[in-house]
Design a protein around this motif. Structure first.
Motif, PDB file in Angstrom:
ATOM      1  N   ALA A  53       6.774  -4.535   3.947  1.00  0.00           N
ATOM      2  CA  ALA A  53       5.664  -5.101   3.187  1.00  0.00           C
ATOM      3  C   ALA A  53       6.163  -6.143   2.201  1.00  0.00           C
ATOM      4  CB  ALA A  53       4.939  -3.986   2.432  1.00  0.00           C
ATOM      5  N   GLU A  54       5.240  -6.991   1.756  1.00  0.00           N
ATOM      6  CA  GLU A  54       5.567  -7.933   0.699  1.00  0.00           C
ATOM      7  C   GLU A  54       5.837  -7.150  -0.581  1.00  0.00           C
ATOM      8  OE1 GLU A  54       3.059 -11.373   0.013  1.00  0.00           O
ATOM      9  OE2 GLU A  54       2.258 -11.164   2.049  1.00  0.00           O
ATOM     10  N   ASP A  55       6.810  -7.589  -1.338  1.00  0.00           N
ATOM     11  CA  ASP A  55       7.122  -6.947  -2.616  1.00  0.00           C
ATOM     12  C   ASP A  55       6.262  -7.604  -3.692  1.00  0.00           C
ATOM     13  OD1 ASP A  55       8.120  -5.707  -4.827  1.00  0.00           O
ATOM     14  OD2 ASP A  55      10.196  -6.350  -4.545  1.00  0.00           O
ATOM     15  N   ILE A  56       5.035  -7.118  -3.810  1.00  0.00           N
ATOM     16  CA  ILE A  56       4.085  -7.700  -4.755  1.00  0.00           C
ATOM     17  C   ILE A  56       3.818  -6.786  -5.937  1.00  0.00           C
ATOM     18  CG2 ILE A  56       2.940  -9.086  -2.992  1.00  0.00           C
ATOM     19  CD1 ILE A  56       0.660  -6.903  -3.126  1.00  0.00           C
ATOM     20  N   GLU A  66      -0.970  -0.088  -0.279  1.00  0.00           N
ATOM     21  CA  GLU A  66      -1.831  -1.226  -0.606  1.00  0.00           C
ATOM     22  C   GLU A  66      -1.110  -2.570  -0.468  1.00  0.00           C
ATOM     23  OE1 GLU A  66      -5.103  -1.037  -1.247  1.00  0.00           O
ATOM     24  OE2 GLU A  66      -4.935   1.101  -0.833  1.00  0.00           O
ATOM     25  N   PHE A  67       0.194  -2.561  -0.270  1.00  0.00           N
ATOM     26  CA  PHE A  67       0.948  -3.806  -0.148  1.00  0.00           C
ATOM     27  C   PHE A  67       0.668  -4.435   1.216  1.00  0.00           C
ATOM     28  CE2 PHE A  67       4.738  -2.968  -3.214  1.00  0.00           C
ATOM     29  CZ  PHE A  67       3.874  -2.522  -4.200  1.00  0.00           C
ATOM     30  N   GLU A  76      -4.851  -5.184   9.553  1.00  0.00           N
ATOM     31  CA  GLU A  76      -4.899  -4.515   8.262  1.00  0.00           C
ATOM     32  C   GLU A  76      -3.785  -3.488   8.151  1.00  0.00           C
ATOM     33  OE1 GLU A  76      -8.534  -2.882   6.811  1.00  0.00           O
ATOM     34  OE2 GLU A  76      -9.672  -4.576   7.569  1.00  0.00           O
ATOM     35  N   ASP A  77      -3.610  -2.706   9.173  1.00  0.00           N
ATOM     36  CA  ASP A  77      -2.593  -1.667   9.169  1.00  0.00           C
ATOM     37  C   ASP A  77      -1.280  -2.287   9.615  1.00  0.00           C
ATOM     38  OD1 ASP A  77      -1.555   0.877   8.875  1.00  0.00           O
ATOM     39  OD2 ASP A  77      -2.019   1.455  10.927  1.00  0.00           O
ATOM     40  N   PHE A  78      -0.198  -1.790   9.091  1.00  0.00           N
ATOM     41  CA  PHE A  78       1.089  -2.301   9.514  1.00  0.00           C
ATOM     42  C   PHE A  78       2.063  -1.148   9.644  1.00  0.00           C
ATOM     43  CE2 PHE A  78       1.058  -2.357   4.956  1.00  0.00           C
ATOM     44  CZ  PHE A  78       2.329  -1.976   4.574  1.00  0.00           C
TER      45      PHE A  78
END
Length: 135
Positions: A53-56, A66-67, A76-78
């Motif tokens: 995931a993105e490190d947000i 939620e990332f 949507e799902d990863f």
């Protein structure tokens, strides 16, 4: 105690509960990301899923679910299913061998975000630094 002993991890899986492990940094300097691996019960055994995931996040936002996916293809799902196994011990061993997960660092579902928070507080010091395909 955050980490599950092997017997507690196996018991969680036996009860139908997933376990997970935060793996650390991923991505590139211009698009930082994080990885974690999950072993989840499935109808025919156990599935190993690698999430990237993105490190947000930060100290105020660390809900990994939620990332957004690091390399989003509009889904949507990863998470990449990297293996299935009939036996829970085999699923854990496969996850460890293919992702760099460490025995003794498994946690219950939802607790990897606490590991992420520790990662953030430590200055995002990477444990893993590539998005190489699992072996």
């Amino acid at each position: 105690m955050r980490y599950l002993t092997e017997s507690f991890a196996l018991a969680a899986l036996r009860r139908g509960r997933p376990i997970e492990q935060f793996l650390g940094a991923a991505g590139r300097p211009d698009k930082p990301g994080i990885r974690w691996v999950e072993v989840r019960p499935a109808p025919a055994g156990y599935t190993v899923v690698l999430h990237t995931a993105e490190d947000i996040g930060g100290e105020q936002f660390c809900d990994l679910a939620e990332f957004p996916a690091l390399d989003s293809d509009g889904e949507e799902d990863f998470g990449q299913e990297i293996a299935t196994a009939e036996d829970k011990s085999q699923a854990m061993a496969t996850a460890e061998a293919s992702t760099g997960a460490v025995p003794g660092r498994w946690v219950n579902a939802g607790i990897a975000q606490d590991e992420y928070l520790d990662f953030v507080r430590a200055g995002r010091t990477p444990r893993l630094t590539s998005t190489a395909e699992p072996t």
